[in-house]
Design a protein around this motif. Structure first.
Motif, short mmCIF file in Angstrom:
data_model
loop_
_atom_site.label_atom_id
_atom_site.label_comp_id
_atom_site.label_asym_id
_atom_site.label_seq_id
_atom_site.Cartn_x
_atom_site.Cartn_y
_atom_site.Cartn_z
N THR A 213 -6.32 -13.55 -5.65
CA THR A 213 -6.00 -14.17 -4.63
C THR A 213 -5.72 -12.83 -3.37
O THR A 213 -4.87 -11.75 -4.12
CB THR A 213 -4.59 -14.80 -4.70
OG1 THR A 213 -4.72 -15.85 -5.35
CG2 THR A 213 -3.83 -15.11 -3.41
N VAL A 214 -6.00 -13.02 -2.32
CA VAL A 214 -5.87 -11.68 -1.39
C VAL A 214 -5.44 -12.23 -0.09
O VAL A 214 -5.48 -13.59 0.06
CB VAL A 214 -7.13 -10.76 -1.30
CG1 VAL A 214 -7.47 -10.18 -2.61
CG2 VAL A 214 -8.23 -11.43 -0.83
N ASN B 81 -10.14 -18.97 4.32
CA ASN B 81 -9.09 -19.67 4.88
C ASN B 81 -8.80 -20.86 3.52
O ASN B 81 -8.69 -22.27 3.81
CB ASN B 81 -9.54 -20.36 6.16
CG ASN B 81 -9.16 -19.69 7.34
OD1 ASN B 81 -8.25 -18.68 7.33
ND2 ASN B 81 -9.97 -19.79 8.43
N GLY B 82 -9.06 -20.53 2.66
CA GLY B 82 -8.54 -21.35 1.55
C GLY B 82 -9.86 -22.28 0.89
O GLY B 82 -9.65 -23.20 0.14
N THR C 34 -5.96 -5.43 5.51
CA THR C 34 -4.84 -6.44 5.74
C THR C 34 -4.43 -6.17 7.05
O THR C 34 -4.45 -5.14 7.62
CB THR C 34 -3.91 -6.16 4.77
OG1 THR C 34 -3.36 -4.59 4.92
CG2 THR C 34 -4.19 -6.45 3.37
N ALA C 35 -3.79 -7.20 7.68
CA ALA C 35 -3.11 -6.96 8.97
C ALA C 35 -2.14 -6.05 8.87
O ALA C 35 -1.35 -5.85 8.12
CB ALA C 35 -2.70 -8.34 9.52
N PRO C 36 -1.82 -5.32 10.06
CA PRO C 36 -0.92 -4.35 9.89
C PRO C 36 0.76 -4.90 10.03
O PRO C 36 0.61 -6.03 10.72
CB PRO C 36 -1.10 -3.57 11.50
CG PRO C 36 -1.88 -4.39 12.26
CD PRO C 36 -2.63 -5.23 11.28
N GLU D 242 -9.49 -15.19 -1.26
CA GLU D 242 -9.69 -15.10 -2.53
C GLU D 242 -11.16 -14.41 -2.67
O GLU D 242 -12.14 -14.83 -1.96
CB GLU D 242 -9.75 -16.27 -3.34
CG GLU D 242 -9.56 -16.01 -4.93
CD GLU D 242 -9.25 -17.18 -5.68
OE1 GLU D 242 -9.95 -17.40 -6.82
OE2 GLU D 242 -8.36 -18.04 -5.14
N VAL D 243 -11.40 -13.37 -3.60
CA VAL D 243 -12.49 -12.78 -3.61
C VAL D 243 -12.59 -12.22 -5.23
O VAL D 243 -11.74 -11.73 -5.87
CB VAL D 243 -12.80 -11.62 -2.67
CG1 VAL D 243 -11.63 -10.54 -2.86
CG2 VAL D 243 -14.11 -11.11 -2.48
N ASN D 244 -13.87 -12.16 -5.77
CA ASN D 244 -14.21 -11.52 -6.63
C ASN D 244 -15.68 -11.19 -6.63
O ASN D 244 -16.46 -11.90 -6.60
CB ASN D 244 -14.25 -12.49 -8.05
CG ASN D 244 -14.38 -11.97 -9.50
OD1 ASN D 244 -14.53 -10.77 -9.49
ND2 ASN D 244 -14.19 -12.81 -10.49
N VAL D 245 -15.85 -9.61 -6.55
CA VAL D 245 -16.90 -8.82 -6.41
C VAL D 245 -17.68 -8.67 -7.88
O VAL D 245 -16.95 -7.98 -8.75
CB VAL D 245 -16.76 -7.55 -5.81
CG1 VAL D 245 -18.14 -6.90 -5.56
CG2 VAL D 245 -15.97 -8.14 -4.38
#
Length: 93
Positions: free
Chosen positions: A29-30, A49-50, A84-86, A72-75
């Protein structure tokens, strides 16, 4: 927040935190507003967006690709950078 306002915010505050992801990098989860592909990547899991992006799982995504609102990501292979947003501080009117 509309796109022009968000673009102006990024110009004023920068891109926030950058996380480099690789086969041994962060997964799960990111909250990335943007994910840039640096070298060709293969994903085992990618949610935007889920919503699972099953068409992109197990295929090689070129290094010219960029995804927004990644949750969510898995490389599996390759390298990408998640932004990420500031952080917003102070009074916003």
């Amino acid at each position: 927040m509309d796109k022009p306002t968000l673009s102006t915010l990024h110009e004023l505050t920068g891109d926030g935190t950058q996380t480099i992801l690789g086969a041994a990098g962060t997964s799960g989860t990111v909250d990335f507003y943007r994910l840039d592909i640096i070298t060709p990547c293969v994903f085992d899991d990618l949610l935007i967006n889920g919503v699972a992006q099953t068409a992109l799982v197990g295929v090689t995504v070129s290094n010219s690709a960029s995804f927004h609102n990644v949750t969510e990501v898995n490389v599996t292979s390759g390298v990408c950078i998640g932004y990420t947003a500031p952080a917003l501080t102070g009074n916003i009117e």
